[in-house]
Motif scaffolding. Structure first.
Motif, mmCIF file in Angstrom:
data_model
loop_
_atom_site.group_PDB
_atom_site.id
_atom_site.type_symbol
_atom_site.label_atom_id
_atom_site.label_comp_id
_atom_site.label_asym_id
_atom_site.label_seq_id
_atom_site.Cartn_x
_atom_site.Cartn_y
_atom_site.Cartn_z
ATOM 1 N N PHE A 135 0.810 -1.222 0.000
ATOM 2 C CA PHE A 135 0.000 0.000 0.000
ATOM 3 C C PHE A 135 0.843 1.273 0.000
ATOM 4 C CE2 PHE A 135 -2.473 3.365 2.120
ATOM 5 C CZ PHE A 135 -3.505 3.482 1.195
ATOM 6 N N PRO A 136 1.857 1.384 0.872
ATOM 7 C CA PRO A 136 2.680 2.597 0.806
ATOM 8 C C PRO A 136 3.373 2.762 -0.541
ATOM 9 C CG PRO A 136 3.072 1.410 2.854
ATOM 10 C CD PRO A 136 2.268 0.504 1.981
ATOM 11 N N ILE A 137 3.759 1.636 -1.166
ATOM 12 C CA ILE A 137 4.416 1.716 -2.472
ATOM 13 C C ILE A 137 3.418 2.172 -3.533
ATOM 14 C CG2 ILE A 137 5.764 0.466 -4.194
ATOM 15 C CD1 ILE A 137 6.555 -1.513 -2.015
ATOM 16 N N SER A 166 13.423 -3.378 0.731
ATOM 17 C CA SER A 166 13.902 -4.751 0.907
ATOM 18 C C SER A 166 13.771 -5.234 2.349
ATOM 19 C CB SER A 166 15.360 -4.873 0.456
ATOM 20 O OG SER A 166 16.212 -4.133 1.303
ATOM 21 N N THR A 167 13.681 -4.297 3.291
ATOM 22 C CA THR A 167 13.499 -4.673 4.700
ATOM 23 C C THR A 167 12.074 -4.412 5.171
ATOM 24 O OG1 THR A 167 14.299 -2.490 5.406
ATOM 25 C CG2 THR A 167 15.913 -4.265 5.286
ATOM 26 N N GLY A 168 11.150 -4.181 4.220
ATOM 27 C CA GLY A 168 9.737 -4.025 4.565
ATOM 28 C C GLY A 168 9.352 -2.643 5.048
ATOM 29 N N ARG A 169 10.260 -1.655 4.937
ATOM 30 C CA ARG A 169 9.951 -0.299 5.414
ATOM 31 C C ARG A 169 9.398 0.555 4.270
ATOM 32 N NH1 ARG A 169 13.711 -2.404 8.645
ATOM 33 N NH2 ARG A 169 13.651 -1.842 10.869
ATOM 34 N N SER A 170 8.300 0.079 3.707
ATOM 35 C CA SER A 170 7.712 0.733 2.537
ATOM 36 C C SER A 170 7.157 2.112 2.869
ATOM 37 C CB SER A 170 6.603 -0.145 1.952
ATOM 38 O OG SER A 170 7.112 -1.398 1.581
ATOM 39 N N ILE A 171 6.803 2.354 4.118
ATOM 40 C CA ILE A 171 6.268 3.663 4.499
ATOM 41 C C ILE A 171 7.298 4.758 4.248
ATOM 42 C CG2 ILE A 171 7.004 3.430 6.919
ATOM 43 C CD1 ILE A 171 3.787 5.145 5.678
ATOM 44 N N THR A 211 9.707 4.512 1.955
ATOM 45 C CA THR A 211 9.763 4.643 0.496
ATOM 46 C C THR A 211 8.705 5.626 0.034
ATOM 47 O OG1 THR A 211 10.567 2.379 0.221
ATOM 48 C CG2 THR A 211 9.529 3.390 -1.686
ATOM 49 N N MET A 212 7.504 5.504 0.594
ATOM 50 C CA MET A 212 6.406 6.405 0.246
ATOM 51 C C MET A 212 6.753 7.845 0.605
ATOM 52 S SD MET A 212 2.456 6.450 1.578
ATOM 53 C CE MET A 212 2.892 7.161 3.174
ATOM 54 N N LEU A 213 7.298 8.048 1.794
ATOM 55 C CA LEU A 213 7.625 9.406 2.230
ATOM 56 C C LEU A 213 8.719 10.022 1.368
ATOM 57 C CD1 LEU A 213 7.553 8.979 6.121
ATOM 58 C CD2 LEU A 213 5.904 10.216 4.704
ATOM 59 N N THR A 214 9.703 9.217 0.983
ATOM 60 C CA THR A 214 10.790 9.706 0.125
ATOM 61 C C THR A 214 10.234 10.216 -1.199
ATOM 62 O OG1 THR A 214 12.362 8.175 1.118
ATOM 63 C CG2 THR A 214 12.924 9.038 -1.040
ATOM 64 N N GLN A 215 9.378 9.430 -1.818
ATOM 65 C CA GLN A 215 8.805 9.834 -3.100
ATOM 66 C C GLN A 215 7.823 10.979 -2.927
ATOM 67 O OE1 GLN A 215 7.265 6.390 -5.156
ATOM 68 N NE2 GLN A 215 9.295 5.834 -5.863
ATOM 69 N N LEU A 216 7.070 10.944 -1.835
ATOM 70 C CA LEU A 216 6.087 12.001 -1.572
ATOM 71 C C LEU A 216 6.769 13.364 -1.483
ATOM 72 C CD1 LEU A 216 3.182 12.824 -0.802
ATOM 73 C CD2 LEU A 216 3.769 12.350 1.564
ATOM 74 N N ILE A 217 7.853 13.431 -0.748
ATOM 75 C CA ILE A 217 8.558 14.702 -0.568
ATOM 76 C C ILE A 217 9.093 15.219 -1.901
ATOM 77 C CG2 ILE A 217 10.624 15.742 0.464
ATOM 78 C CD1 ILE A 217 10.097 13.725 2.857
ATOM 79 N N GLY A 218 9.744 14.330 -2.670
ATOM 80 C CA GLY A 218 10.279 14.734 -3.968
ATOM 81 C C GLY A 218 9.193 15.150 -4.938
ATOM 82 N N ALA A 219 8.090 14.406 -4.950
ATOM 83 C CA ALA A 219 7.001 14.684 -5.885
ATOM 84 C C ALA A 219 6.304 16.003 -5.575
ATOM 85 C CB ALA A 219 5.992 13.544 -5.854
ATOM 86 N N ILE A 220 6.026 16.243 -4.300
ATOM 87 C CA ILE A 220 5.352 17.489 -3.923
ATOM 88 C C ILE A 220 6.223 18.693 -4.273
ATOM 89 C CG2 ILE A 220 4.587 18.882 -1.948
ATOM 90 C CD1 ILE A 220 3.516 16.311 -0.703
ATOM 91 N N LEU A 221 7.522 18.566 -4.018
ATOM 92 C CA LEU A 221 8.430 19.659 -4.361
ATOM 93 C C LEU A 221 8.416 19.913 -5.864
ATOM 94 C CD1 LEU A 221 10.610 21.642 -3.382
ATOM 95 C CD2 LEU A 221 12.302 19.849 -3.820
ATOM 96 N N GLU A 246 17.118 5.903 5.798
ATOM 97 C CA GLU A 246 17.957 4.702 5.804
ATOM 98 C C GLU A 246 18.873 4.689 7.037
ATOM 99 O OE1 GLU A 246 20.295 1.426 5.196
ATOM 100 O OE2 GLU A 246 18.360 1.892 4.273
ATOM 101 N N TYR A 247 19.506 5.812 7.301
ATOM 102 C CA TYR A 247 20.443 5.898 8.428
ATOM 103 C C TYR A 247 19.720 5.792 9.766
ATOM 104 C CZ TYR A 247 23.799 7.941 11.705
ATOM 105 O OH TYR A 247 24.620 8.165 12.786
ATOM 106 N N LYS A 248 18.549 6.396 9.866
ATOM 107 C CA LYS A 248 17.861 6.510 11.157
ATOM 108 C C LYS A 248 17.015 5.287 11.490
ATOM 109 C CE LYS A 248 16.758 9.314 14.644
ATOM 110 N NZ LYS A 248 17.766 9.817 15.599
ATOM 111 N N PHE A 249 16.384 4.670 10.488
ATOM 112 C CA PHE A 249 15.350 3.678 10.791
ATOM 113 C C PHE A 249 15.613 2.271 10.250
ATOM 114 C CE2 PHE A 249 13.161 7.843 10.638
ATOM 115 C CZ PHE A 249 12.727 7.890 11.948
ATOM 116 N N ASN A 250 16.558 2.105 9.328
ATOM 117 C CA ASN A 250 16.764 0.783 8.715
ATOM 118 C C ASN A 250 17.853 0.027 9.476
ATOM 119 O OD1 ASN A 250 16.453 -1.350 7.040
ATOM 120 N ND2 ASN A 250 16.975 -0.276 5.147
#
Length: 433
Positions: free
Chosen positions: A12-14, A149-154, A156-166, A208-212
């Motif tokens: 879903f996040p993806i 790859s580690t299931g942290r799709s949320i 992934t969603m936030l990364t794309q969301l930030i870039g897309a909105i900008l 990646e650094y903070k949560f993976n």
């Protein structure tokens, strides 16, 4: 976790993030269409190059994702870290190579498809920027795949969301020159795109650094054995997208004999397709780590359940999408400020191509399963079948002996052939593994 809940939670996040990603592709096209049809035609002709760039990044990411997920399933954390460090090196290398070739490739590439000097100049302005600053998109996709790859799709969603909105915010500002900035036209759209990708990559690095916690990257490493393993899976995916780009290039050359409006209509089709396929690609990308993990853990029952559920989900999605496109083709083409000639060609095109989507969803999921099992060759064969063996010959015959409308039936025939191929090898491959 139960398979339906797991697939939903990972996918879903993806799905949301890929919808957002395709939205700023549509927003780019919407604003560029308002400049004039020549500008829109230019980015349509430039699309194969952009597609190859994304293919290089995604192909590397698919191979890396599959390998990391498998090592995590085996609890081999040292190896998964080594794969991530090698993936980082590859992203940097690709960015440098594209910066160099952006100086001399765009003009001859565009000139091979049209003699319209305005279209060529628009395309050169656009490609030199998106290619020259492609490090952003390579790093963004690399980091998204690590998180996925580690299931942290949320994240992934936030990364794309930030870039897309900008990107969506900056597009009209840079293209038309608001808030005291000069109007940069097509160049402005390219700058907004790369800025969104770079900022998205920076946030991906933070997540990646903070949560993976499963993956630790100490420094870029180029482990040639891991590079080989990544591309055993990734190269077929890269070639698949390159074949698609080659197909678009050939179709553009064929359509240039009819009119530039025909090229623009094909470009609009791919923009719409990139949007409507996002739910399928979301399920697809969520399925890969689940299947790869359970393949590493030797849990065949969960693999089969995941595949069946993914097939049901994408078939339902594509039936709905096909119905919408068949009912509202004029409204969809109007997003790109379509001229009367573009509408004349584009309306029957969208209605015919929409029929192929019902088959396409199942084919895409099947290809994802082949990749998750580490067999990208079958994905490559599927692409060759659809686009080289079926689509291009049908298009050539249609232009030679019929009208432009008959070209689009090649997509329907190609996707039907693909679904037969995927179902046959899916049964064989799943039983074998």
């Amino acid at each position: 976790m139960a398979i339906p809940k797991l697939l939903f939670q990972v996918s879903f996040p993806i799905v949301v993030s890929m919808f957002i990603q395709s939205m700023y592709n549509l927003v780019d096209s919407y604003y560029i269409g308002k400049i004039n049809e020549e500008a829109f035609t230019a980015i349509s002709i430039a699309f194969p190059i952009q597609n190859i760039m994304i293919g290089m990044a995604v192909g590397t990411g698919v191979g890396m994702n599959s390998l990391i997920s498998r090592y995590l399933g085996e609890k081999n954390f040292e190896k998964s870290n080594r794969v991530a460090e090698t993936g980082l090196s590859l992203a940097i290398i690709y960015g440098i190579i594209l910066l160099i070739i952006s100086r001399f490739l765009p003009r001859p590439f565009l000139s091979a498809q049209t003699t319209n000097e305005n279209i060529i100049n628009y395309g050169v302005d656009y490609l030199q920027i998106v290619m020259g600053l492609s490090m952003g998109v390579f790093m963004q996709i690399f980091l998204e795949r690590l998180l996925q790859s580690t299931g942290r799709s949320i994240f992934t969603m936030l990364t794309q969301l930030i870039g897309a909105i900008l990107n969506i915010i900056l597009d009209p500002i840079f293209i038309f020159g608001y808030f005291g900035l000069p109007a940069m036209g097509v160049k402005g759209a390219a700058i907004a795109t790369v800025m969104g990708q770079i900022i998205g990559a920076l946030f991906g690095c933070f997540f990646e650094y903070k949560f993976n916690e499963e993956i630790t990257i100490k420094k870029p490493v180029l482990d040639l054995d891991i590079v080989k393993r990544i591309y055993v899976v990734g190269v077929p995916s890269m070639i698949t997208i390159t074949i698609q780009s080659f197909t678009i290039y050939v179709l553009n050359k064929m359509l240039s004999a009819i009119s530039t409006s025909a090229i623009a209509a094909l470009g609009a089709y791919f923009k719409i397709q990139s949007f409507v396929f996002m739910p399928v690609f979301g399920v697809n990308n969520g399925l890969v780590p689940i299947v790869a993990y359970n393949y590493g853990a030797k849990n065949k029952e969960r693999i089969v359940k995941s595949i069946k559920l993914a097939f049901l989900a994408v078939t339902g999605m594509m039936i709905i999408v096909s119905a919408i496109i068949i009912i509202f083709p004029r409204e969809l083409l109007s997003i790109f400020s379509a001229s009367g000639k573009m509408l004349e060609i584009g309306i029957p095109m969208l209605r015919i191509c929409a029929l192929s989507y019902i088959f396409a969803g199942i084919s895409i999921v099947g290809v994802a399963v082949f990749q998750a099992f580490g067999n990208g060759i079958l994905a490559l064969f599927d692409s060759i079948l659809r686009q080289i063996i079926v689509l291009l010959p049908v298009a050539y015959i249609a232009i030679k002996f019929f009208t432009v409308n008959e070209i689009w039936w090649g997509y329907v025939i190609a996707e039907f052939a693909s679904i037969l191929f995927v179902i046959y090898f899916m049964n064989t491959f799943v039983r074998k593994n």
